[in-house]
Write an enzyme that holds these catalytic residues in place. Structure first.
Site, PDB file in Angstrom:
ATOM      1  N   LYS A 200      18.678  79.295  23.509  1.00 55.71           N
ATOM      2  CA  LYS A 200      19.932  79.738  24.128  1.00 55.71           C
ATOM      3  C   LYS A 200      20.292  78.695  25.169  1.00 55.71           C
ATOM      4  CE  LYS A 200      21.562  83.653  26.981  1.00 55.71           C
ATOM      5  NZ  LYS A 200      21.005  84.651  27.934  1.00 55.71           N
ATOM      6  N   HIS A 219      16.823  91.711  33.907  1.00 55.69           N
ATOM      7  CA  HIS A 219      16.361  92.107  32.568  1.00 55.69           C
ATOM      8  C   HIS A 219      14.962  91.551  32.339  1.00 55.69           C
ATOM      9  CE1 HIS A 219      17.640  87.987  31.995  1.00 55.69           C
ATOM     10  NE2 HIS A 219      16.879  87.940  30.923  1.00 55.69           N
ATOM     11  N   ASP A 221      12.794  89.765  29.035  1.00 55.86           N
ATOM     12  CA  ASP A 221      13.101  89.174  27.724  1.00 55.86           C
ATOM     13  C   ASP A 221      12.372  89.962  26.632  1.00 55.86           C
ATOM     14  OD1 ASP A 221      14.579  87.304  29.086  1.00 55.86           O
ATOM     15  OD2 ASP A 221      13.175  85.638  28.776  1.00 55.86           O
ATOM     16  N   HIS A 275      13.754  89.539  35.678  1.00 56.40           N
ATOM     17  CA  HIS A 275      14.348  88.350  36.286  1.00 56.40           C
ATOM     18  C   HIS A 275      15.867  88.388  36.160  1.00 56.40           C
ATOM     19  CE1 HIS A 275      13.563  87.461  32.051  1.00 56.40           C
ATOM     20  NE2 HIS A 275      14.552  86.581  32.082  1.00 56.40           N
TER      21      HIS A 275
HETATM   22  C1  OGA Z   1      18.010  84.495  29.956  1.00 53.12           C
HETATM   23  C2  OGA Z   1      17.640  84.191  31.350  1.00 53.12           C
HETATM   24  C3  OGA Z   1      17.669  82.728  33.258  1.00 53.12           C
HETATM   25  C4  OGA Z   1      18.172  81.401  33.680  1.00 53.12           C
HETATM   26  O1  OGA Z   1      18.915  83.810  29.448  1.00 53.12           O
HETATM   27  O2  OGA Z   1      17.372  85.386  29.360  1.00 53.12           O
HETATM   28  O3  OGA Z   1      16.902  84.945  31.904  1.00 53.12           O
HETATM   29  O4  OGA Z   1      17.549  80.812  34.564  1.00 53.12           O
HETATM   30  N1  OGA Z   1      18.117  83.086  31.952  1.00 53.12           N
HETATM   31  O5  OGA Z   1      19.178  80.942  33.151  1.00 53.12           O
HETATM   32 NI    NI Z   2      15.808  86.156  30.471  1.00 56.58          NI
END
Ligand code: OGA
Ligand code: NI
Length: 333
Positions: A200, A219, A221, A275
């Site tokens: 992502k 959330h 993961d 996080h």
């Molecule tokens: C996510 C996430 C945190 C970040 O995309 O699941 O927690 O530092 N990203 O971008």
């Molecule tokens: Ni995340």
């Protein structure tokens, strides 16, 4: 297509932000972050020849934080730099070029360019756009979601995927040994070589009110583990004992999150970390998490060697696809 990208909204938002991005006081980062703290997410040197020491550090971090950073991880810095370069270049393309990769509204798949992920409480929106696509195994890749521009996008992403196996194997081995299992058992419980790497890219445009908005709300993961590289704009926060802490930006480190599937297989010994991500007033923040996941039809549950009469299973076993469906639709576990 009528979907408003946050990148476009940011272009018009010079002093204020639309109301739907303003968090409640329970979530606003300016009100809920522990300031000037000495507590920090652990940093672990993966090249240390003393494996027992590395295992102990990973067990500690995974039980207490559910998150840690790794240095000397074996992925060449140049490989990471090139991954970031092409991801940033994609988001800097004109809107119509990015929209060619847009996720179609009715699609079941998570892959593609998009804006909204979770259904959020009270209709709040996150200050982020993203691109999702799988990078491993080759049989799972849908190249239609890989940008053709910049031209080196594919090569650089393939190189990063190839170099990830070393870190992934090392992390699962340590997590496994730390539970008293054989070195390969944790990885096997996640599907072994059939594990899927889902990349992502989070693109958090600069935001005039970083005190009120969030890039990603709190959330955990769903993955087994997540391996994240950020750009140099700090923004990630981890929750420990009900308090939010900034995760320090360390050049060339990888940030490892324990995901829900490792928590489940470990029967709760390792914790999937709660996080969230903040945004920045002056700078665009970008991050590249790779969700290392079990194949969708694999059933995941507490490892049989870790449960007995004294330690009953704390989680139900479920196919990974089922787990994701339940969590995204918030049906009871
Ligand atoms: C996510 C996430 C945190 C970040 O995309 O699941 O927690 O530092 N990203 O971008
Ligand atoms: Ni995340």
């Amino acid at each position: 297509m009528g979907v408003e990208r946050v990148q476009e909204i940011a272009n018009f938002s010079k002093e204020t932000i639309p109301e739907e991005f303003i968090r409640t006081t329970y979530e606003q980062p300016a009100l809920t972050t522990v300031q000037g703290t000495v507590l920090e997410v652990p940093v672990i040197d993966l090249s240390d020849p003393d494996e027992e020491k590395v295992v102990r550090a990973i067990v500690d971090a995974s039980s207490n934080w559910g998150m840690f950073q790794v240095v000397n991880h074996g992925i060449p810095h140049e490989t990471v730099r090139k991954l970031k370069e092409v991801g940033k270049a994609f988001f800097e393309l004109q809107p119509h070029e990015k929209e060619a990769y847009a996720k179609s509204p009715g699609s079941q798949s998570i892959e593609g360019y998009g804006t909204k992920l979770q259904r959020e409480v009270e209709g709040k929106k996150a200050w982020v756009d993203h691109l999702f696509h799988k990078i491993w195994p080759p049989s799972e890749i849908n190249y239609q979601f890989w940008p053709k521009n910049p031209p080196s996008y594919r090569k650089n992403n393939e190189e990063y995927a190839k170099h990830m196996h070393g870190v992934v194997d090392k992390l699962f081995r340590c997590l496994s040994l730390g539970l008293g299992l054989e070195g390969n058992e944790m990885k096997e419980a996640m599907g072994g070589d059939n594990m899927v790497y889902l990349l992502k890219i989070n693109y958090y445009p600069q935001c005039p009110r970083p005190d009120l908005a969030l890039g990603v709300p709190a959330h955990t993961d769903m993955s087994a583990i997540t391996i994240l590289v950020p750009n140099d704009v700090q923004g990630l926060q981890a929750c420990k004992d009900d308090h939010w802490y900034d995760v320090e930006y360390i050049p060339n480190a990888l940030i490892v999150h324990i995901g829900d599937q490792v928590e489940i297989v470990s029967n709760g010994k390792y914790k999937s970390v709660l996080h969230r991500a903040k945004v920045n007033k002056e700078k665009t923040r970008i991050s590249w998490p790779v969700f290392v996941e079990p194949p969708s039809d694999l059933e995941v549950g507490p490892h049989p060697k870790l449960v007995n009469e004294a330690n009953p299973p704390k989680f139900k076993s479920k196919k990974y696809s089922q787990y994701c469906f339940c969590k995204l639709n918030k049906t009871p576990k």
